[in-house]
Design a protein around this motif. Structure first.
Motif, PDB file in Angstrom:
ATOM      1  N   LEU A  44       2.269   9.117   1.884  1.00  0.00           N
ATOM      2  CA  LEU A  44       1.222  10.236   3.142  1.00  0.00           C
ATOM      3  C   LEU A  44      -0.101  10.200   3.180  1.00  0.00           C
ATOM      4  CD1 LEU A  44       0.790  11.323   6.150  1.00  0.00           C
ATOM      5  CD2 LEU A  44       2.473  13.038   5.183  1.00  0.00           C
ATOM      6  N   LEU A  45      -0.556   9.856   3.820  1.00  0.00           N
ATOM      7  CA  LEU A  45      -2.864  10.187   2.529  1.00  0.00           C
ATOM      8  C   LEU A  45      -3.224  10.625   3.859  1.00  0.00           C
ATOM      9  CD1 LEU A  45      -2.750   6.411   0.838  1.00  0.00           C
ATOM     10  CD2 LEU A  45      -2.016   8.172  -0.182  1.00  0.00           C
ATOM     11  N   ARG A  46      -4.589  11.504   2.624  1.00  0.00           N
ATOM     12  CA  ARG A  46      -5.305  12.464   4.339  1.00  0.00           C
ATOM     13  C   ARG A  46      -6.588  10.605   4.204  1.00  0.00           C
ATOM     14  NH1 ARG A  46      -2.818  16.685   2.783  1.00  0.00           N
ATOM     15  NH2 ARG A  46      -2.410  17.793   4.691  1.00  0.00           N
ATOM     16  N   LYS A 119      -2.133 -13.795  -6.114  1.00  0.00           N
ATOM     17  CA  LYS A 119      -1.155 -14.626  -6.711  1.00  0.00           C
ATOM     18  C   LYS A 119      -0.353 -13.600  -7.216  1.00  0.00           C
ATOM     19  CE  LYS A 119      -1.488 -18.544  -4.047  1.00  0.00           C
ATOM     20  NZ  LYS A 119      -0.580 -20.186  -4.059  1.00  0.00           N
ATOM     21  N   LYS A 120      -0.976 -13.082  -8.291  1.00  0.00           N
ATOM     22  CA  LYS A 120      -0.835 -12.774  -9.506  1.00  0.00           C
ATOM     23  C   LYS A 120      -0.646 -11.288  -8.995  1.00  0.00           C
ATOM     24  CE  LYS A 120      -2.640 -15.308 -12.748  1.00  0.00           C
ATOM     25  NZ  LYS A 120      -4.435 -15.069 -14.280  1.00  0.00           N
ATOM     26  N   LYS A 121       0.510 -10.509  -9.835  1.00  0.00           N
ATOM     27  CA  LYS A 121       0.825  -8.649  -9.549  1.00  0.00           C
ATOM     28  C   LYS A 121      -0.641  -8.271  -9.841  1.00  0.00           C
ATOM     29  CE  LYS A 121       4.536  -5.362 -10.561  1.00  0.00           C
ATOM     30  NZ  LYS A 121       5.617  -5.150 -10.955  1.00  0.00           N
ATOM     31  N   GLN A 122      -1.150  -7.841  -8.750  1.00  0.00           N
ATOM     32  CA  GLN A 122      -1.856  -6.826  -9.023  1.00  0.00           C
ATOM     33  C   GLN A 122      -1.431  -5.085  -9.961  1.00  0.00           C
ATOM     34  OE1 GLN A 122      -5.625  -6.588  -5.993  1.00  0.00           O
ATOM     35  NE2 GLN A 122      -4.105  -8.624  -5.439  1.00  0.00           N
ATOM     36  N   GLU A 123      -2.144  -4.666 -10.867  1.00  0.00           N
ATOM     37  CA  GLU A 123      -2.170  -3.282 -10.905  1.00  0.00           C
ATOM     38  C   GLU A 123      -2.094  -2.372  -9.579  1.00  0.00           C
ATOM     39  OE1 GLU A 123      -3.997  -1.705 -13.940  1.00  0.00           O
ATOM     40  OE2 GLU A 123      -3.699  -2.947 -15.337  1.00  0.00           O
ATOM     41  N   SER A 124      -0.848  -1.846  -9.576  1.00  0.00           N
ATOM     42  CA  SER A 124      -0.463  -0.584  -8.488  1.00  0.00           C
ATOM     43  C   SER A 124      -1.384   0.630  -8.948  1.00  0.00           C
ATOM     44  CB  SER A 124       0.674   0.011  -8.475  1.00  0.00           C
ATOM     45  OG  SER A 124       0.885   0.890  -8.319  1.00  0.00           O
ATOM     46  N   LEU A 125      -1.764   0.981  -7.617  1.00  0.00           N
ATOM     47  CA  LEU A 125      -2.789   1.610  -7.753  1.00  0.00           C
ATOM     48  C   LEU A 125      -2.201   3.566  -7.782  1.00  0.00           C
ATOM     49  CD1 LEU A 125      -4.576   1.573  -4.015  1.00  0.00           C
ATOM     50  CD2 LEU A 125      -5.305   1.128  -6.176  1.00  0.00           C
ATOM     51  N   GLN A 126      -0.936   3.378  -8.026  1.00  0.00           N
ATOM     52  CA  GLN A 126       0.052   5.105  -8.395  1.00  0.00           C
ATOM     53  C   GLN A 126      -0.130   4.973 -10.354  1.00  0.00           C
ATOM     54  OE1 GLN A 126       3.600   3.556  -6.575  1.00  0.00           O
ATOM     55  NE2 GLN A 126       3.196   5.578  -6.284  1.00  0.00           N
ATOM     56  N   SER A 127      -0.665   4.389 -10.502  1.00  0.00           N
ATOM     57  CA  SER A 127      -0.825   4.429 -12.100  1.00  0.00           C
ATOM     58  C   SER A 127      -2.202   4.433 -12.805  1.00  0.00           C
ATOM     59  CB  SER A 127      -0.905   2.895 -12.957  1.00  0.00           C
ATOM     60  OG  SER A 127      -1.488   1.921 -12.312  1.00  0.00           O
ATOM     61  N   ALA A 128      -3.284   5.092 -13.846  1.00  0.00           N
ATOM     62  CA  ALA A 128      -4.604   5.002 -13.942  1.00  0.00           C
ATOM     63  C   ALA A 128      -5.112   3.944 -13.655  1.00  0.00           C
ATOM     64  CB  ALA A 128      -4.133   5.073 -15.172  1.00  0.00           C
ATOM     65  N   PRO A 129      -6.134   3.964 -12.644  1.00  0.00           N
ATOM     66  CA  PRO A 129      -7.034   5.608 -12.818  1.00  0.00           C
ATOM     67  C   PRO A 129      -6.893   6.452 -11.603  1.00  0.00           C
ATOM     68  CG  PRO A 129      -8.538   3.654 -12.453  1.00  0.00           C
ATOM     69  CD  PRO A 129      -7.836   3.114 -12.667  1.00  0.00           C
ATOM     70  N   TYR A 130      -6.089   5.435  -9.949  1.00  0.00           N
ATOM     71  CA  TYR A 130      -6.256   5.778  -9.633  1.00  0.00           C
ATOM     72  C   TYR A 130      -5.696   7.774  -8.857  1.00  0.00           C
ATOM     73  CZ  TYR A 130      -9.025   2.773  -8.442  1.00  0.00           C
ATOM     74  OH  TYR A 130     -10.886   1.418  -8.376  1.00  0.00           O
ATOM     75  N   HIS A 131      -3.743   7.236 -10.227  1.00  0.00           N
ATOM     76  CA  HIS A 131      -2.858   7.942  -9.577  1.00  0.00           C
ATOM     77  C   HIS A 131      -2.458   7.747  -8.137  1.00  0.00           C
ATOM     78  CE1 HIS A 131      -1.887   7.467 -13.811  1.00  0.00           C
ATOM     79  NE2 HIS A 131      -2.924   7.984 -14.048  1.00  0.00           N
ATOM     80  N   LEU A 132      -2.277   7.454  -7.158  1.00  0.00           N
ATOM     81  CA  LEU A 132      -2.384   7.679  -5.932  1.00  0.00           C
ATOM     82  C   LEU A 132      -1.055   8.401  -5.430  1.00  0.00           C
ATOM     83  CD1 LEU A 132      -4.641   7.297  -3.448  1.00  0.00           C
ATOM     84  CD2 LEU A 132      -2.861   5.363  -2.968  1.00  0.00           C
ATOM     85  N   LYS A 133      -1.115   8.993  -4.183  1.00  0.00           N
ATOM     86  CA  LYS A 133       0.116  10.148  -4.434  1.00  0.00           C
ATOM     87  C   LYS A 133      -0.026  10.500  -3.059  1.00  0.00           C
ATOM     88  CE  LYS A 133      -1.191  14.105  -6.856  1.00  0.00           C
ATOM     89  NZ  LYS A 133      -2.135  13.822  -6.940  1.00  0.00           N
ATOM     90  N   ASP A 134       1.312  11.528  -2.906  1.00  0.00           N
ATOM     91  CA  ASP A 134       1.258  11.998  -1.256  1.00  0.00           C
ATOM     92  C   ASP A 134      -0.083  13.109  -1.294  1.00  0.00           C
ATOM     93  OD1 ASP A 134       3.669   9.912  -0.201  1.00  0.00           O
ATOM     94  OD2 ASP A 134       4.623  11.489  -1.062  1.00  0.00           O
ATOM     95  N   GLY A 135      -0.407  12.959  -0.128  1.00  0.00           N
ATOM     96  CA  GLY A 135      -1.545  14.218   0.160  1.00  0.00           C
ATOM     97  C   GLY A 135      -2.752  13.563  -0.119  1.00  0.00           C
ATOM     98  N   ASP A 136      -3.098  12.488  -1.107  1.00  0.00           N
ATOM     99  CA  ASP A 136      -4.594  11.742  -1.431  1.00  0.00           C
ATOM    100  C   ASP A 136      -5.522  12.269  -0.405  1.00  0.00           C
ATOM    101  OD1 ASP A 136      -3.918  12.594  -4.454  1.00  0.00           O
ATOM    102  OD2 ASP A 136      -3.415  10.903  -4.788  1.00  0.00           O
ATOM    103  N   ILE A 137      -6.326  12.477  -0.360  1.00  0.00           N
ATOM    104  CA  ILE A 137      -7.662  11.862   0.381  1.00  0.00           C
ATOM    105  C   ILE A 137      -8.454  11.038  -0.422  1.00  0.00           C
ATOM    106  CG2 ILE A 137     -10.397  13.061   1.142  1.00  0.00           C
ATOM    107  CD1 ILE A 137      -9.439  16.435   0.318  1.00  0.00           C
ATOM    108  N   ILE A 138      -8.864  10.503   0.871  1.00  0.00           N
ATOM    109  CA  ILE A 138      -9.779   8.933   1.065  1.00  0.00           C
ATOM    110  C   ILE A 138     -10.612   8.889   2.146  1.00  0.00           C
ATOM    111  CG2 ILE A 138      -9.358   6.520   1.060  1.00  0.00           C
ATOM    112  CD1 ILE A 138      -7.533   7.415  -1.182  1.00  0.00           C
ATOM    113  N   GLY A 139     -12.043   8.678   1.090  1.00  0.00           N
ATOM    114  CA  GLY A 139     -13.303   8.531   1.797  1.00  0.00           C
ATOM    115  C   GLY A 139     -13.357   7.182   2.368  1.00  0.00           C
ATOM    116  N   VAL A 140     -13.723   6.721   3.428  1.00  0.00           N
ATOM    117  CA  VAL A 140     -14.172   5.400   4.157  1.00  0.00           C
ATOM    118  C   VAL A 140     -15.667   5.437   4.849  1.00  0.00           C
ATOM    119  CG1 VAL A 140     -12.992   4.144   5.861  1.00  0.00           C
ATOM    120  CG2 VAL A 140     -11.780   5.866   5.236  1.00  0.00           C
ATOM    121  N   LYS A 141     -15.869   4.814   4.262  1.00  0.00           N
ATOM    122  CA  LYS A 141     -17.482   4.378   4.365  1.00  0.00           C
ATOM    123  C   LYS A 141     -17.433   3.368   5.709  1.00  0.00           C
ATOM    124  CE  LYS A 141     -19.754   7.552   2.266  1.00  0.00           C
ATOM    125  NZ  LYS A 141     -21.318   7.884   3.104  1.00  0.00           N
TER     126      LYS A 141
END
Length: 208
Positions: A44-46, A119-141
Protein backbone atom coordinates in the motif's frame (compact mmCIF):
# COMPACT_ATOMS: atom_id res chain seq x y z
CA UNK A 1 -15.10 5.33 15.70
CA UNK A 2 -15.83 7.64 18.64
CA UNK A 3 -12.90 9.94 17.87
CA UNK A 4 -13.94 13.42 16.70
CA UNK A 5 -11.75 13.17 13.61
CA UNK A 6 -13.51 10.00 12.46
CA UNK A 7 -16.91 11.60 13.00
CA UNK A 8 -15.88 14.56 10.85
CA UNK A 9 -14.80 12.23 8.04
CA UNK A 10 -18.10 10.30 8.22
CA UNK A 11 -16.61 6.81 8.39
CA UNK A 12 -19.57 4.39 8.22
CA UNK A 13 -17.95 1.23 9.64
CA UNK A 14 -14.62 0.18 11.18
CA UNK A 15 -14.07 -2.05 8.13
CA UNK A 16 -13.49 1.13 6.13
CA UNK A 17 -10.49 2.05 8.27
CA UNK A 18 -6.83 1.04 8.01
CA UNK A 19 -4.74 0.93 11.16
CA UNK A 20 -1.10 2.03 11.12
CA UNK A 21 1.60 2.27 13.72
CA UNK A 22 3.02 5.76 14.18
CA UNK A 23 6.79 6.11 13.86
CA UNK A 24 8.46 9.54 14.05
CA UNK A 25 5.02 11.18 13.82
CA UNK A 26 4.35 9.40 10.51
CA UNK A 27 2.45 6.23 9.53
CA UNK A 28 4.83 3.34 9.97
CA UNK A 29 3.73 -0.29 9.68
CA UNK A 30 0.34 -1.25 8.30
CA UNK A 31 -1.41 -3.57 10.76
CA UNK A 32 -2.76 -6.67 9.04
CA UNK A 33 -4.77 -9.63 10.31
CA UNK A 34 -6.45 -12.79 9.03
CA UNK A 35 -9.55 -10.85 7.94
CA UNK A 36 -7.59 -8.31 5.97
CA UNK A 37 -8.71 -7.20 2.52
CA UNK A 38 -5.09 -6.48 1.61
CA UNK A 39 -3.10 -9.62 0.85
CA UNK A 40 0.46 -10.20 2.15
CA UNK A 41 1.77 -9.87 -1.41
CA UNK A 42 0.31 -6.38 -1.83
CA UNK A 43 1.97 -3.08 -0.98
CA UNK A 44 0.00 0.00 0.00
CA UNK A 45 1.82 3.06 -1.29
CA UNK A 46 0.96 6.74 -1.07
CA UNK A 47 1.28 8.32 -4.49
CA UNK A 48 1.17 12.05 -5.06
CA UNK A 49 1.25 13.91 -8.35
CA UNK A 50 3.47 16.94 -8.71
CA UNK A 51 1.76 20.26 -9.37
CA UNK A 52 3.00 21.50 -12.78
CA UNK A 53 5.24 24.55 -12.49
CA UNK A 54 5.35 24.36 -8.69
CA UNK A 55 7.59 22.62 -6.20
CA UNK A 56 4.65 20.98 -4.49
CA UNK A 57 2.24 18.06 -4.79
CA UNK A 58 -1.47 17.40 -4.86
CA UNK A 59 -2.88 15.39 -1.92
CA UNK A 60 -1.67 11.81 -1.83
CA UNK A 61 -3.89 8.84 -2.62
CA UNK A 62 -3.53 5.20 -1.61
CA UNK A 63 -2.29 2.84 -4.29
CA UNK A 64 -2.52 -0.92 -3.81
CA UNK A 65 0.19 -2.69 -5.80
CA UNK A 66 0.22 -6.46 -6.32
CA UNK A 67 3.84 -7.61 -6.09
CA UNK A 68 3.13 -11.35 -6.27
CA UNK A 69 4.69 -11.56 -9.76
CA UNK A 70 7.44 -8.96 -9.43
CA UNK A 71 8.43 -5.93 -7.41
CA UNK A 72 10.58 -4.17 -9.97
CA UNK A 73 10.97 -0.67 -11.33
CA UNK A 74 9.25 -1.63 -14.58
CA UNK A 75 6.24 -3.12 -12.76
CA UNK A 76 5.84 -0.11 -10.47
CA UNK A 77 6.06 2.33 -13.38
CA UNK A 78 3.29 0.42 -15.14
CA UNK A 79 1.11 0.38 -12.03
CA UNK A 80 1.54 4.13 -11.35
CA UNK A 81 0.96 5.03 -15.00
CA UNK A 82 -2.21 2.94 -15.02
CA UNK A 83 -3.39 4.61 -11.80
CA UNK A 84 -3.12 8.05 -13.40
CA UNK A 85 -4.17 6.90 -16.89
CA UNK A 86 -0.89 8.12 -18.38
CA UNK A 87 1.60 6.55 -20.82
CA UNK A 88 4.44 4.77 -19.04
CA UNK A 89 7.04 6.82 -20.91
CA UNK A 90 5.42 10.09 -19.81
CA UNK A 91 5.96 9.75 -16.07
CA UNK A 92 8.89 9.91 -13.69
CA UNK A 93 8.67 8.50 -10.17
CA UNK A 94 10.74 8.78 -6.99
CA UNK A 95 10.57 7.49 -3.43
CA UNK A 96 10.56 10.02 -0.61
CA UNK A 97 12.80 9.64 2.45
CA UNK A 98 11.16 12.03 4.95
CA UNK A 99 13.85 11.60 7.60
CA UNK A 100 16.40 12.99 5.12
CA UNK A 101 14.05 15.27 3.15
CA UNK A 102 15.33 13.58 -0.01
CA UNK A 103 13.79 12.00 -3.11
CA UNK A 104 15.40 9.00 -4.78
CA UNK A 105 14.35 8.62 -8.45
CA UNK A 106 13.17 5.11 -9.24
CA UNK A 107 15.01 4.62 -12.52
CA UNK A 108 14.74 6.91 -15.51
CA UNK A 109 12.85 6.03 -18.66
CA UNK A 110 15.99 6.92 -20.62
CA UNK A 111 17.62 3.88 -19.03
CA UNK A 112 15.44 1.49 -21.01
CA UNK A 113 15.75 -2.22 -20.45
CA UNK A 114 15.97 -4.53 -23.47
CA UNK A 115 13.52 -7.40 -23.75
CA UNK A 116 16.38 -9.87 -23.32
CA UNK A 117 17.55 -8.23 -20.09
CA UNK A 118 13.99 -7.79 -18.87
CA UNK A 119 13.56 -11.56 -18.89
CA UNK A 120 16.31 -11.80 -16.30
CA UNK A 121 15.29 -11.44 -12.70
CA UNK A 122 15.53 -7.76 -11.78
CA UNK A 123 16.35 -6.66 -8.27
CA UNK A 124 13.35 -6.13 -6.03
CA UNK A 125 12.48 -2.59 -4.96
CA UNK A 126 12.09 -3.99 -1.45
CA UNK A 127 15.88 -4.33 -1.26
CA UNK A 128 18.56 -1.60 -1.25
CA UNK A 129 18.59 1.23 -2.05
CA UNK A 130 14.80 1.71 -2.07
CA UNK A 131 13.60 -0.67 0.67
CA UNK A 132 10.02 -0.14 -0.52
CA UNK A 133 7.37 -0.89 2.12
CA UNK A 134 3.79 -0.09 3.12
CA UNK A 135 3.13 3.62 3.55
CA UNK A 136 6.04 4.84 1.43
CA UNK A 137 5.45 8.08 -0.47
CA UNK A 138 5.95 7.96 -4.22
CA UNK A 139 6.22 11.26 -6.05
CA UNK A 140 5.01 11.33 -9.65
CA UNK A 141 5.90 13.76 -12.43
CA UNK A 142 3.57 14.08 -15.44
CA UNK A 143 6.02 14.81 -18.26
CA UNK A 144 3.16 15.88 -20.52
CA UNK A 145 2.67 18.95 -18.29
CA UNK A 146 5.95 19.30 -16.41
CA UNK A 147 9.37 18.24 -17.69
CA UNK A 148 11.14 19.13 -14.43
CA UNK A 149 13.00 16.22 -12.86
CA UNK A 150 13.28 18.00 -9.51
CA UNK A 151 11.08 16.20 -6.98
CA UNK A 152 12.05 18.37 -4.00
CA UNK A 153 9.76 20.91 -2.35
CA UNK A 154 10.27 24.12 -0.39
CA UNK A 155 9.54 22.13 2.78
CA UNK A 156 12.46 19.85 1.89
CA UNK A 157 14.74 22.87 1.57
CA UNK A 158 13.67 24.10 5.02
CA UNK A 159 14.08 20.64 6.55
CA UNK A 160 17.56 20.18 5.10
CA UNK A 161 18.64 23.62 6.31
CA UNK A 162 17.44 22.79 9.84
CA UNK A 163 19.36 19.51 9.74
CA UNK A 164 22.47 21.34 8.51
CA UNK A 165 22.24 23.90 11.31
CA UNK A 166 21.71 21.15 13.88
CA UNK A 167 24.72 19.21 12.58
CA UNK A 168 26.82 22.39 12.69
CA UNK A 169 25.80 23.08 16.29
CA UNK A 170 26.64 19.51 17.29
CA UNK A 171 30.04 19.81 15.60
CA UNK A 172 30.82 23.05 17.45
CA UNK A 173 29.67 21.48 20.71
CA UNK A 174 31.97 18.47 20.20
CA UNK A 175 34.91 20.75 19.34
CA UNK A 176 34.33 22.83 22.47
CA UNK A 177 34.11 19.66 24.56
CA UNK A 178 37.37 18.32 23.09
CA UNK A 179 39.10 21.65 23.74
CA UNK A 180 37.86 21.70 27.33
CA UNK A 181 39.05 18.12 27.90
CA UNK A 182 42.45 18.98 26.40
CA UNK A 183 42.88 22.01 28.69
CA UNK A 184 41.81 19.94 31.69
CA UNK A 185 44.33 17.22 30.79
CA UNK A 186 47.13 19.78 30.40
CA UNK A 187 46.35 21.30 33.80
CA UNK A 188 46.22 17.88 35.42
CA UNK A 189 49.54 16.91 33.85
CA UNK A 190 51.14 20.17 34.98
CA UNK A 191 50.05 19.63 38.58
CA UNK A 192 51.29 16.04 38.48
CA UNK A 193 54.83 16.99 37.36
CA UNK A 194 55.21 19.96 39.71
CA UNK A 195 57.81 19.19 42.43
CA UNK A 196 56.57 19.44 46.01
CA UNK A 197 57.58 22.58 47.85
CA UNK A 198 60.48 22.13 50.37
CA UNK A 199 61.11 24.43 53.32
CA UNK A 200 64.28 26.47 52.80
CA UNK A 201 66.50 27.12 55.83
CA UNK A 202 69.61 29.40 55.89
CA UNK A 203 72.16 29.24 58.63
CA UNK A 204 73.68 32.63 59.29
CA UNK A 205 76.81 32.95 61.42
CA UNK A 206 76.94 35.17 64.55
CA UNK A 207 78.90 38.31 64.00
CA UNK A 208 79.85 40.45 67.02
Amino acid sequence: MTLPYCQEQIVPLPSFLRAWTVESKRPGKLLRNNKQQLNPHELLLRVQMGIPGERDYYDSTDLVWDISKECTTWALRQRVASHYCLPVDKIEIAKYFPEKFEWLPISSWTQQISKRKRKKKQESLQSAPYHLKDGDIIGVKNLLLDDSKDFSTVRDDVGKEKQRQLALEKKKSRQAERLQNHVFSEEKLSVKHRKPEVALSINVGIFR
